[in-house]
Design a protein around this motif. Structure first.
Motif, PDB file in Angstrom:
ATOM      1  N   TRP A   1      51.554  28.385  46.262  1.00 31.59           N
ATOM      2  CA  TRP A   1      50.242  28.409  45.595  1.00 31.59           C
ATOM      3  C   TRP A   1      49.113  28.622  46.602  1.00 31.59           C
ATOM      4  CZ3 TRP A   1      49.683  24.124  41.284  1.00 31.59           C
ATOM      5  CH2 TRP A   1      50.668  24.327  40.308  1.00 31.59           C
ATOM      6  N   LYS A   2      49.333  28.152  47.826  1.00 29.04           N
ATOM      7  CA  LYS A   2      48.287  28.260  48.850  1.00 29.04           C
ATOM      8  C   LYS A   2      48.517  29.476  49.744  1.00 29.04           C
ATOM      9  CE  LYS A   2      48.426  23.232  48.782  1.00 29.04           C
ATOM     10  NZ  LYS A   2      49.067  23.232  47.449  1.00 29.04           N
TER      11      LYS A   2
ATOM     12  N   TYR B   1      53.283  38.814  44.216  1.00 29.24           N
ATOM     13  CA  TYR B   1      52.932  40.088  43.571  1.00 29.24           C
ATOM     14  C   TYR B   1      51.473  40.057  43.106  1.00 29.24           C
ATOM     15  CZ  TYR B   1      58.047  40.738  43.323  1.00 29.24           C
ATOM     16  OH  TYR B   1      59.373  40.850  43.623  1.00 29.24           O
ATOM     17  N   TYR B   2      51.104  38.950  42.478  1.00 26.08           N
ATOM     18  CA  TYR B   2      49.758  38.840  41.886  1.00 26.08           C
ATOM     19  C   TYR B   2      48.679  38.891  42.973  1.00 26.08           C
ATOM     20  CZ  TYR B   2      46.063  36.564  39.019  1.00 26.08           C
ATOM     21  OH  TYR B   2      44.929  36.241  38.340  1.00 26.08           O
ATOM     22  N   PHE B   3      48.830  38.024  43.981  1.00 25.03           N
ATOM     23  CA  PHE B   3      47.797  38.001  45.028  1.00 25.03           C
ATOM     24  C   PHE B   3      47.935  39.208  45.960  1.00 25.03           C
ATOM     25  CE2 PHE B   3      47.503  33.591  43.566  1.00 25.03           C
ATOM     26  CZ  PHE B   3      46.139  33.544  43.360  1.00 25.03           C
ATOM     27  N   GLY B   4      49.163  39.733  46.111  1.00 19.52           N
ATOM     28  CA  GLY B   4      49.343  40.970  46.862  1.00 19.52           C
ATOM     29  C   GLY B   4      48.578  42.105  46.180  1.00 19.52           C
ATOM     30  N   GLY B   5      48.656  42.130  44.855  1.00 16.96           N
ATOM     31  CA  GLY B   5      47.939  43.158  44.096  1.00 16.96           C
ATOM     32  C   GLY B   5      46.434  42.989  44.182  1.00 16.96           C
ATOM     33  N   LEU B   6      46.012  41.744  44.307  1.00 16.24           N
ATOM     34  CA  LEU B   6      44.568  41.449  44.336  1.00 16.24           C
ATOM     35  C   LEU B   6      43.950  41.767  45.706  1.00 16.24           C
ATOM     36  CD1 LEU B   6      42.694  40.248  42.211  1.00 16.24           C
ATOM     37  CD2 LEU B   6      43.259  37.957  43.082  1.00 16.24           C
TER      38      LEU B   6
ATOM     39  N   TYR C   1      50.649  31.423  37.676  1.00 18.41           N
ATOM     40  CA  TYR C   1      49.854  31.901  38.809  1.00 18.41           C
ATOM     41  C   TYR C   1      48.500  32.437  38.364  1.00 18.41           C
ATOM     42  CZ  TYR C   1      52.157  36.046  36.994  1.00 18.41           C
ATOM     43  OH  TYR C   1      52.623  37.014  36.156  1.00 18.41           O
ATOM     44  N   MET C   2      48.357  32.764  37.081  1.00 17.96           N
ATOM     45  CA  MET C   2      47.119  33.384  36.597  1.00 17.96           C
ATOM     46  C   MET C   2      46.071  32.379  36.161  1.00 17.96           C
ATOM     47  SD  MET C   2      48.386  36.324  34.103  1.00 17.96           S
ATOM     48  CE  MET C   2      49.881  37.189  34.358  1.00 17.96           C
ATOM     49  N   SER C   3      46.458  31.114  35.959  1.00 16.65           N
ATOM     50  CA  SER C   3      45.541  30.174  35.316  1.00 16.65           C
ATOM     51  C   SER C   3      45.167  29.042  36.282  1.00 16.65           C
ATOM     52  CB  SER C   3      46.215  29.605  34.061  1.00 16.65           C
ATOM     53  OG  SER C   3      45.327  28.739  33.403  1.00 16.65           O
TER      54      SER C   3
ATOM     55  N   ARG D   1      40.420  24.217  42.877  1.00 16.95           N
ATOM     56  CA  ARG D   1      41.435  24.728  41.967  1.00 16.95           C
ATOM     57  C   ARG D   1      42.427  25.586  42.735  1.00 16.95           C
ATOM     58  NH1 ARG D   1      39.728  21.354  39.790  1.00 16.95           N
ATOM     59  NH2 ARG D   1      38.759  21.070  37.761  1.00 16.95           N
ATOM     60  N   GLU D   2      43.624  25.714  42.168  1.00 14.07           N
ATOM     61  CA  GLU D   2      44.587  26.671  42.692  1.00 14.07           C
ATOM     62  C   GLU D   2      44.987  27.590  41.548  1.00 14.07           C
ATOM     63  OE1 GLU D   2      47.421  23.865  44.797  1.00 14.07           O
ATOM     64  OE2 GLU D   2      46.573  24.993  46.477  1.00 14.07           O
ATOM     65  N   ASN D   3      45.464  28.782  41.896  1.00 13.25           N
ATOM     66  CA  ASN D   3      45.924  29.797  40.943  1.00 13.25           C
ATOM     67  C   ASN D   3      44.735  30.492  40.256  1.00 13.25           C
ATOM     68  OD1 ASN D   3      48.453  28.881  41.634  1.00 13.25           O
ATOM     69  ND2 ASN D   3      48.585  27.510  39.866  1.00 13.25           N
ATOM     70  N   GLY D   4      45.032  31.648  39.713  1.00  7.16           N
ATOM     71  CA  GLY D   4      43.986  32.421  39.045  1.00  7.16           C
ATOM     72  C   GLY D   4      43.252  33.320  40.041  1.00  7.16           C
ATOM     73  N   GLN D   5      42.575  34.334  39.491  1.00  8.93           N
ATOM     74  CA  GLN D   5      41.924  35.331  40.357  1.00  8.93           C
ATOM     75  C   GLN D   5      40.874  34.739  41.286  1.00  8.93           C
ATOM     76  OE1 GLN D   5      40.389  38.969  38.738  1.00  8.93           O
ATOM     77  NE2 GLN D   5      41.918  38.971  37.116  1.00  8.93           N
ATOM     78  N   ALA D   6      40.089  33.776  40.756  1.00 12.96           N
ATOM     79  CA  ALA D   6      38.980  33.241  41.548  1.00 12.96           C
ATOM     80  C   ALA D   6      39.483  32.556  42.817  1.00 12.96           C
ATOM     81  CB  ALA D   6      38.170  32.260  40.711  1.00 12.96           C
ATOM     82  N   MET D   7      40.757  32.174  42.793  1.00  9.48           N
ATOM     83  CA  MET D   7      41.355  31.445  43.920  1.00  9.48           C
ATOM     84  C   MET D   7      41.193  32.180  45.242  1.00  9.48           C
ATOM     85  SD  MET D   7      42.840  28.814  44.536  1.00  9.48           S
ATOM     86  CE  MET D   7      42.992  28.386  46.236  1.00  9.48           C
ATOM     87  N   ILE D   8      41.291  33.495  45.182  1.00 15.60           N
ATOM     88  CA  ILE D   8      41.269  34.234  46.450  1.00 15.60           C
ATOM     89  C   ILE D   8      39.934  34.031  47.178  1.00 15.60           C
ATOM     90  CG2 ILE D   8      40.473  36.492  45.572  1.00 15.60           C
ATOM     91  CD1 ILE D   8      42.816  37.617  47.435  1.00 15.60           C
ATOM     92  N   TYR D   9      38.851  33.786  46.413  1.00 18.53           N
ATOM     93  CA  TYR D   9      37.545  33.573  47.063  1.00 18.53           C
ATOM     94  C   TYR D   9      37.493  32.235  47.804  1.00 18.53           C
ATOM     95  CZ  TYR D   9      36.094  37.699  44.586  1.00 18.53           C
ATOM     96  OH  TYR D   9      36.010  38.988  44.132  1.00 18.53           O
ATOM     97  N   GLU D  10      38.402  31.336  47.456  1.00 19.00           N
ATOM     98  CA  GLU D  10      38.479  30.057  48.185  1.00 19.00           C
ATOM     99  C   GLU D  10      38.951  30.280  49.623  1.00 19.00           C
ATOM    100  OE1 GLU D  10      37.851  26.867  46.862  1.00 19.00           O
ATOM    101  OE2 GLU D  10      36.997  28.003  45.195  1.00 19.00           O
ATOM    102  N   TYR D  11      39.540  31.434  49.855  1.00 19.68           N
ATOM    103  CA  TYR D  11      40.060  31.741  51.190  1.00 19.68           C
ATOM    104  C   TYR D  11      39.266  32.860  51.862  1.00 19.68           C
ATOM    105  CZ  TYR D  11      43.962  28.690  50.131  1.00 19.68           C
ATOM    106  OH  TYR D  11      44.709  27.597  49.827  1.00 19.68           O
ATOM    107  N   LEU D  12      38.081  33.128  51.324  1.00 20.56           N
ATOM    108  CA  LEU D  12      37.227  34.183  51.874  1.00 20.56           C
ATOM    109  C   LEU D  12      35.834  33.630  52.131  1.00 20.56           C
ATOM    110  CD1 LEU D  12      38.249  37.026  49.404  1.00 20.56           C
ATOM    111  CD2 LEU D  12      38.593  37.107  51.880  1.00 20.56           C
ATOM    112  N   GLN D  13      35.085  34.302  52.997  1.00 20.36           N
ATOM    113  CA  GLN D  13      33.675  33.983  53.153  1.00 20.36           C
ATOM    114  C   GLN D  13      32.882  35.293  53.073  1.00 20.36           C
ATOM    115  OE1 GLN D  13      33.255  31.962  56.914  1.00 20.36           O
ATOM    116  NE2 GLN D  13      34.875  33.188  57.842  1.00 20.36           N
TER     117      GLN D  13
END
Ligand code: NAD
Length: 491
Positions: free
Chosen positions: A160-161, A112-117, A446-448, A460-472
């Motif tokens: 988490w990944k 839900y969290y990353f789907g929303g993001l 999931y938020m921290s 790191r895993e989890n938290g909003q910044a995490m999504i940038y780990e999977y982006l360029q």
């Protein structure tokens, strides 16, 4: 006996080797399912399928909003099937049903969290210092992500990944632990029902050196997300470096749980138990070193022994059980060998120290074990045991507590038990660990952000910044000038 297949390109397939291996129930020590022994050929098929799904077709064309909707659908399906998946995990890794069901019920929140993001990732228009030039950025997926996980929390650590990787638009090949592959394979039925296009999520099972390494080395894998032990992590890091691939590594720990003289001792003792005996100590963030102020040492030990002695060992499926078996036979043997090392090094075994007797099954049980009189230079205080073995170390001053806490190669987590806010903040700043809990232990969200300092990992895993780990990030320049100025000079 149940016979599983690998999940590649939206289909259940036999492994190229034509071989399967047994997976055992740690409670009975009996095999209950057959897992495909995938090899480099299967890894290649899975990566090609994932690459094709990333490169073109419905997933590549899907909007971020569409991806978010799929992730939320998967979260709903997970909620509906949480108990079914938890039961498979308990059968495969022997951890308590209460723990595994708690995890599978919580997992939808990641989707839900990353789907929303997914559709809230925005680029920027940059007011560049070049007349007539228009410059903007956007964030793009990396491509094929390989997820490699250990046996202690197979689905949670995959989630988490997986959730941020998919939210960012990547495609994925998962390689679960050879000891606990069944739940991740079962989970693929939900991925299919949620409607993910074929090839977006794939699972190959088998051994690290056969199929895991083939995935990491595959030229079409863009990023590796690994959770596991240090030796495997180093091999993965080396192989990824040869391919110049970004990696995240979540590795081991030897986390200090520190009880000060002003702590609420009853709560602190509960925190010590939850830090080491919950999950039979098979957790990377186990509070395996209990640092206790000398003035409350005897009281803490007495209360801890009293509480730990009541821990009910047995069938992990039963709601009343508090300590289950160890997940694998090699792990069981490793824990017992560390107990012998601690004794030989002069630590005093105040509780346990044996395989647990009086169990009605042949499962791999180790008694909750407490060592007192431990010094921080002993191997039991420096090396990760990954079992229900607690080392108690005395300290006199805050300075000494910090020095002991940081005198480790690891830096995953720490607990601080005190009623003094100044001391709590001071400790949280000075302890070199990725997570510090004050008057709590073993809490994640999931938020921290979660991850290790020092040899406990990278990233790191989890938290909003995490999504940038999977982006360029891509920078796009548009020339609005009529003419190119001087072609021999940089613009
Ligand atoms: P492990 O390193 O043996 O295996 C982890 C995974 O890596 C497995 O899927 C394995 O097959 C694979 N693997 C091993 N060698 C490989 C290679 N050369 N190439 C590719 N893949 C390879 O770890 P384990 O024994 O399954 O798990 C226990 C360890 O995991 C402990 O050290 C624990 O601290 C760590 N752990 C860390 C965290 C965290 O978040 N920091 C969480 C849970 C467990």
């Amino acid at each position: 006996m149940q016979k599983y297949q690998a999940w590649i390109d939206g289909q259940w397939v036999d492994p190229a080797s034509g071989e399967w291996f047994e997976t055992e129930n740690p409670y009975t020590a009996e095999a209950w399912a057959l897992i495909p022994r995938c090899n480099a050929e299967d890894a290649d098929r899975a990566v090609q399928a994932a690459y094709n799904a990333y490169d073109k077709g419905p997933w590549a064309d899907m909007t971020a909003t569409g991806r978010g909707a799929l992730l939320r659908k998967l979260g709903d399906l997970l909620s509906e099937n949480a108990e079914w998946l938890a039961d498979i995990e308990v059968r495969d890794n022997g951890k308590l049903k209460a723990e595994m069901y708690g995890q599978t019920q919580y997992m939808p929140q990641w989707f839900y969290y990353f789907g929303g993001l997914a559709d809230k990732i925005e680029g920027a228009v940059i007011p560049v210092d070049k007349p007539g030039m228009f410059n903007f950025t956007h964030h793009e997926p990396l491509g094929v992500v390989t997820i490699i996980t250990p046996w202690n929390s197979p689905l949670l650590l995959t989630t988490w990944k997986l959730a941020p990787a998919l939210a960012a638009g990547n495609t994925v090949v998962i390689k679960p632990s050879e000891f606990t592959s069944a739940s991740v394979l079962a989970f693929m039925t939900l991925v299919e029902r949620a409607g993910f296009p074929k090839g977006v999520v794939n699972v190959v099972t088998g051994f690290g050196h056969e199929v895991g390494s083939a995935l990491v080395e595959h030229p079409k894998v863009a990023r590796v997300a690994f959770t596991g032990g240090e030796p495997g992590g180093i091999k993965v890091y080396e192989a990824a470096a040869r391919g110049l691939k970004p990696v995240s590594l979540e590795l081991g720990g030897k986390s200090p749980n520190i009880i000060f003289e002003d702590a609420d001792i009853d709560n602190a003792v509960k925190g010590a138990v939850s830090g080491i005996f919950a999950a039979t100590g098979q957790t990377c963030l186990a509070g395996s070193r209990l640092l206790v102020h000398e003035s409350v040492h005897d009281e803490v030990v007495e209360k801890l022994l009293a509480l730990a002695k009541t821990a009910k060992m047995g069938d992990p499926m039963q709601p009343g059980t508090q300590v289950g078996p160890v997940t694998t036979r090699p792990q069981f043997e490793k824990i017992l060998s560390y107990i012998e090392i601690a004794k030989a090094d002069g630590a005093h075994c105040a509780l346990g120290g044996q395989p647990a007797a009086n169990q009605s099954t042949a499962g791999w049980f180790v008694e909750p074990t407490i060592f007192t009189g431990v010094t921080n230079n002993m191997r039991i205080a420096q090396e990760e045991v990954f079992g229900p073995v607690l080392s108690i170390i005395k300290f006199k001053t805050d300075e000494e507590a910090v020095a002991l806490a940081n005198d480790t190669l690891y830096g995953l987590a720490a607990g601080v038990w005190t009623q003094n806010i100044g001391r709590a903040l001071n400790m949280s700043k000075r302890i070199r660990a990725g997570t510090v809990w004050v008057n709590a232990y073993r809490v994640v969200s999931y938020m921290s952000p979660f991850g290790g300092f020092k040899r406990s990992g990278i990233g790191r895993e989890n938290g909003q910044a995490m999504i940038y780990e999977y982006l360029q990030t891509k920078s796009v320049w548009i020339n609005t000038n009529k003419d190119i100025a001087n072609p021999f000079v940089m613009g």
